[in-house]
Each structure stands twice: as structure tokens, then as C-alpha cells.
Motif scaffolding. Sequence first.
Motif, PDB file in Angstrom:
ATOM      1  N   ASP A   1      16.367 -48.944 -26.577  1.00 33.17           N
ATOM      2  CA  ASP A   1      14.949 -49.286 -26.418  1.00 33.17           C
ATOM      3  C   ASP A   1      14.434 -48.917 -25.032  1.00 33.17           C
ATOM      4  OD1 ASP A   1      14.868 -50.205 -28.993  1.00 33.17           O
ATOM      5  OD2 ASP A   1      15.081 -52.327 -28.454  1.00 33.17           O
ATOM      6  N   MET A   2      15.298 -49.079 -24.030  1.00 31.81           N
ATOM      7  CA  MET A   2      14.889 -48.737 -22.668  1.00 31.81           C
ATOM      8  C   MET A   2      14.615 -47.234 -22.542  1.00 31.81           C
ATOM      9  SD  MET A   2      16.934 -49.297 -19.057  1.00 31.81           S
ATOM     10  CE  MET A   2      18.186 -48.057 -19.412  1.00 31.81           C
ATOM     11  N   TYR A   3      15.509 -46.426 -23.116  1.00 32.54           N
ATOM     12  CA  TYR A   3      15.324 -44.979 -22.998  1.00 32.54           C
ATOM     13  C   TYR A   3      14.174 -44.478 -23.873  1.00 32.54           C
ATOM     14  CZ  TYR A   3      19.635 -45.067 -20.357  1.00 32.54           C
ATOM     15  OH  TYR A   3      20.585 -45.341 -19.405  1.00 32.54           O
ATOM     16  N   LEU A   4      13.953 -45.119 -25.014  1.00 33.10           N
ATOM     17  CA  LEU A   4      12.793 -44.768 -25.830  1.00 33.10           C
ATOM     18  C   LEU A   4      11.502 -45.097 -25.091  1.00 33.10           C
ATOM     19  CD1 LEU A   4      13.927 -45.933 -29.389  1.00 33.10           C
ATOM     20  CD2 LEU A   4      13.498 -43.577 -28.652  1.00 33.10           C
ATOM     21  N   ALA A   5      11.524 -46.201 -24.337  1.00 35.79           N
ATOM     22  CA  ALA A   5      10.333 -46.583 -23.570  1.00 35.79           C
ATOM     23  C   ALA A   5      10.049 -45.587 -22.447  1.00 35.79           C
ATOM     24  CB  ALA A   5      10.506 -47.989 -22.999  1.00 35.79           C
ATOM     25  N   ILE A   6      11.103 -45.002 -21.869  1.00 37.65           N
ATOM     26  CA  ILE A   6      10.913 -43.970 -20.840  1.00 37.65           C
ATOM     27  C   ILE A   6      10.277 -42.733 -21.456  1.00 37.65           C
ATOM     28  CG2 ILE A   6      12.102 -42.355 -19.283  1.00 37.65           C
ATOM     29  CD1 ILE A   6      14.182 -44.584 -18.826  1.00 37.65           C
ATOM     30  N   GLY A   7      10.743 -42.368 -22.640  1.00 39.71           N
ATOM     31  CA  GLY A   7      10.236 -41.164 -23.300  1.00 39.71           C
ATOM     32  C   GLY A   7      11.024 -39.929 -22.911  1.00 39.71           C
ATOM     33  N   GLU A   8      10.505 -38.772 -23.232  1.00 37.06           N
ATOM     34  CA  GLU A   8      11.191 -37.526 -22.894  1.00 37.06           C
ATOM     35  C   GLU A   8      11.080 -37.263 -21.389  1.00 37.06           C
ATOM     36  OE1 GLU A   8      10.509 -34.185 -25.422  1.00 37.06           O
ATOM     37  OE2 GLU A   8      10.567 -35.387 -27.251  1.00 37.06           O
ATOM     38  N   SER A   9      11.823 -36.284 -20.925  1.00 38.04           N
ATOM     39  CA  SER A   9      12.032 -36.074 -19.492  1.00 38.04           C
ATOM     40  C   SER A   9      10.763 -35.702 -18.731  1.00 38.04           C
ATOM     41  CB  SER A   9      13.059 -34.958 -19.292  1.00 38.04           C
ATOM     42  OG  SER A   9      12.535 -33.723 -19.751  1.00 38.04           O
ATOM     43  N   ASP A  10      10.815 -35.929 -17.428  1.00 44.96           N
ATOM     44  CA  ASP A  10       9.801 -35.399 -16.513  1.00 44.96           C
ATOM     45  C   ASP A  10      10.009 -33.889 -16.425  1.00 44.96           C
ATOM     46  OD1 ASP A  10       7.793 -35.460 -14.413  1.00 44.96           O
ATOM     47  OD2 ASP A  10       9.448 -35.018 -13.051  1.00 44.96           O
ATOM     48  N   ARG A  11       8.924 -33.125 -16.578  1.00 44.63           N
ATOM     49  CA  ARG A  11       9.055 -31.668 -16.639  1.00 44.63           C
ATOM     50  C   ARG A  11       8.063 -30.953 -15.740  1.00 44.63           C
ATOM     51  NH1 ARG A  11       9.519 -32.399 -23.148  1.00 44.63           N
ATOM     52  NH2 ARG A  11      11.697 -33.061 -23.118  1.00 44.63           N
ATOM     53  N   MET A  12       8.534 -29.915 -15.115  1.00 48.41           N
ATOM     54  CA  MET A  12       7.662 -28.991 -14.406  1.00 48.41           C
ATOM     55  C   MET A  12       7.070 -28.005 -15.404  1.00 48.41           C
ATOM     56  SD  MET A  12      10.579 -26.558 -12.631  1.00 48.41           S
ATOM     57  CE  MET A  12      11.859 -27.825 -12.502  1.00 48.41           C
ATOM     58  N   THR A  13       5.862 -27.529 -15.129  1.00 51.02           N
ATOM     59  CA  THR A  13       5.199 -26.519 -15.956  1.00 51.02           C
ATOM     60  C   THR A  13       4.669 -25.467 -15.001  1.00 51.02           C
ATOM     61  OG1 THR A  13       4.600 -28.226 -17.571  1.00 51.02           O
ATOM     62  CG2 THR A  13       3.459 -26.108 -17.729  1.00 51.02           C
ATOM     63  N   LEU A  14       5.271 -24.301 -15.008  1.00 49.92           N
ATOM     64  CA  LEU A  14       5.015 -23.268 -13.996  1.00 49.92           C
ATOM     65  C   LEU A  14       4.493 -21.996 -14.631  1.00 49.92           C
ATOM     66  CD1 LEU A  14       8.322 -23.708 -11.940  1.00 49.92           C
ATOM     67  CD2 LEU A  14       6.131 -24.836 -11.561  1.00 49.92           C
ATOM     68  N   LYS A  15       3.427 -21.473 -14.053  1.00 48.76           N
ATOM     69  CA  LYS A  15       2.833 -20.213 -14.518  1.00 48.76           C
ATOM     70  C   LYS A  15       3.040 -19.145 -13.453  1.00 48.76           C
ATOM     71  CE  LYS A  15      -1.591 -18.287 -16.142  1.00 48.76           C
ATOM     72  NZ  LYS A  15      -3.007 -18.628 -16.432  1.00 48.76           N
ATOM     73  N   PHE A  16       3.708 -18.061 -13.856  1.00 50.05           N
ATOM     74  CA  PHE A  16       3.983 -16.939 -12.964  1.00 50.05           C
ATOM     75  C   PHE A  16       3.279 -15.685 -13.484  1.00 50.05           C
ATOM     76  CE2 PHE A  16       7.684 -19.743 -12.682  1.00 50.05           C
ATOM     77  CZ  PHE A  16       7.861 -19.858 -11.321  1.00 50.05           C
ATOM     78  N   ARG A  17       3.167 -14.712 -12.604  1.00 50.19           N
ATOM     79  CA  ARG A  17       2.519 -13.454 -12.948  1.00 50.19           C
ATOM     80  C   ARG A  17       3.387 -12.296 -12.462  1.00 50.19           C
ATOM     81  NH1 ARG A  17      -0.672 -10.132  -9.824  1.00 50.19           N
ATOM     82  NH2 ARG A  17      -2.250  -8.861 -10.898  1.00 50.19           N
ATOM     83  N   LYS A  18       3.494 -11.276 -13.320  1.00 51.89           N
ATOM     84  CA  LYS A  18       4.107 -10.022 -12.886  1.00 51.89           C
ATOM     85  C   LYS A  18       3.043  -9.184 -12.184  1.00 51.89           C
ATOM     86  CE  LYS A  18       6.651  -5.974 -14.544  1.00 51.89           C
ATOM     87  NZ  LYS A  18       7.394  -5.379 -15.699  1.00 51.89           N
ATOM     88  N   PRO A  19       3.254  -8.816 -10.955  1.00 47.20           N
ATOM     89  CA  PRO A  19       2.213  -8.085 -10.218  1.00 47.20           C
ATOM     90  C   PRO A  19       1.802  -6.797 -10.922  1.00 47.20           C
ATOM     91  CG  PRO A  19       3.953  -8.804  -8.746  1.00 47.20           C
ATOM     92  CD  PRO A  19       4.452  -9.051 -10.141  1.00 47.20           C
ATOM     93  N   GLU A  20       0.532  -6.423 -10.741  1.00 41.89           N
ATOM     94  CA  GLU A  20       0.022  -5.167 -11.294  1.00 41.89           C
ATOM     95  C   GLU A  20       0.794  -3.988 -10.671  1.00 41.89           C
ATOM     96  OE1 GLU A  20      -2.039  -4.699 -13.623  1.00 41.89           O
ATOM     97  OE2 GLU A  20      -3.244  -6.541 -13.805  1.00 41.89           O
TER      98      GLU A  20
END
Length: 272
Positions: A253-272
Motif C-alpha cells: 500500500d505504501m508503494y502504491l501510494a507513492i506511484g510510479e517513479s520520478d522521471r526526467m523528460t528531456l527534449k534534444f535536437r540534432k543540429p542542422e
Amino acid sequence: MRDRSLAFLVLLLAACSPEADIATSSDNGEVAEQNRLDAVIASDLRSAENKARDQYRHPKETLEFFGVEADDLVVEMWPGGGWYTEILALYLADEGSLALVAADDRLDSVRKLAEAHPDAFKSVLFSPVDSPRDATTFPAGSADVVLTFRNVHNWEMGDEPYGDDMFAAMFDMLRPGGTLGVVEHRLPEDRPDEDMKTSGYMKQSRVVALAEAAGFELVEASEINANPNDTADHPRGVWTLPPRLRLEDQDRDMYLAIGESDRMTLKFRKPE
């Protein structure tokens, strides 16, 4: 996005990968509505179990942040059970295309999805690789967007990490100006680097360093998939939390209350 013939790309990918497996069908009315992404996420083709995870994985916000468009050629790098694959397949079915790049046995789950839903997977191409260090079966400079979800830790764990090879391969796949989107379990920066070898969490600085070493430019970092309740110091690493719940009934119940992990969301670009 570039103007292109889907038929040409199918032939190009098939020629590049003799084992390519293309699911074909004729119609997918559900994603033809004006708000295509909303319709896809609400689709009955998605299981109730997968939809229940939307609260943690925020697919609409994440794909919009990465700038994925319905007529893009998208590569999903190292798909697992196909959670994002089914969304992307539906979203791109009519105007775009989706290529799945991974070790052959890792593609088994999404092949089963394709067999069960041929209409939804009609524009999906399978591009298996012989080894993680040889992820170059996809034509260079062809993809508009490359995405990978919760995979970098797999590439960096163990005695012989190959994250640098994977980021180099993703760089090679993208057209100039193309986007790389990365979602990954996040380890606080003040933790020992050794924790990245065993916990399933990665420091954001390490992921950025891998991408920049391959030639990418960081465009933006988002907190879309952040979870401040996750302390990232669990007995069985990230797999202690849902959906894995490796401790089973212990403190469930404790881990369900935490939920899924903390996550980074990163957007990168390939230079022109």
C-alpha cells in the motif's frame, strides 16, 4: 516533419532490414477525428490496465512536449511491453509511420500487439538489431523523431555499459533538425554515481552528458513526469514501485501510494 511518400519509406526500411515485418490494413477511423491524440489515448484498443498508468506517464503531454506530429516518421528505440508503442502506432497509422528498433527477442511483445490489432499497426515497421552495440539497421538521416522511454538505465547498468553506442545510433537515425525525446527514471544528483549501476535510476546530468557526447543539443527539460513522492532509494530499486512491485505484498500500500517513479523528460535536437 518532411514531405515524403510513406510507400517509399516502407520500401527503404524493408531494403535496409531484411527481417522487417510490416503490419498492413485498410482503415483506422478512430484516429481520424479532429483531436487525434485525445482519440488515440481514449481508444478501446488500449487496455484498461494501460490506461490506468496514464496518470503517471502523461502520454498526451509528453508527446506534445516532444513535438510528435501525426505525419512524422518516428523511431521508438528499445520498446518493451509496448505501452507507448500502441499509442504511437494508432497516432501515426494514417499519415505517418513508426519504426521499432530493438534486439529481436525484445520485439516479441509488440509483434503480438501487431498481430492482435493489424489496423492499428498498419504503418509499423520492425527493425531488429543483432546486438545493443549495433543499433544501426535504420536508414541514417531518415527519422523526424526518435523516442525512448525508461531505457537508459538498461544501457548503463552492468560492467559493460553501452549508452554511448545507443545515443550515437539515435543521432545517426535522425535527420538534421530532428528531435530525440527521452523519459528516464531520475536519481537525485547528490547520490553516488554507483547507484546508477544497480537502482534503475539515472542522474539527469549523466543522460544529458551521453546525449551531448553523441552530438545532440538539449532543447528543454520538462517536469511533466516528475513524482516528488518518489525518494529513489527503495530496497529493490525502481522495480520496488508500481507497476513491478518486486516486494509483492510487503509494504504494498505504501508503494502504491507513492506511484510510479520520478522521471526526467528531456527534449534534444540534432543540429542542422
